[in-house]
Write a protein that holds these residues in place. Structure first.
Motif: not given
Length: 58
Positions: A14-16, A19-21
């Protein structure tokens, strides 16, 4: 659990948040069972096989 998530098709960057989600829309009950250990594995887990489509074309 994190090692399982690393290879899941629903685990995306997730660029916002930077991190990875997990992109699965789990409800509160699913999350609480997974975090408490009542459910040993995520029922939404799907192995991210990048080459699966290529193998089907042969």
């Amino acid at each position: 659990m994190s090692s399982q998530c690393d290879s899941c098709v629903y685990y995306a960057y997730d660029e916002d948040w930077e991190c990875y989600v997990c992109t699965v829309g789990m409800d509160e009950d699913d999350v609480s069972r997974l975090m408490s250990g009542d459910q040993p594995e995520c029922r939404y887990y799907r192995y991210d096989d990048e080459y699966g489509v290529v193998r089907k074309q042969n």
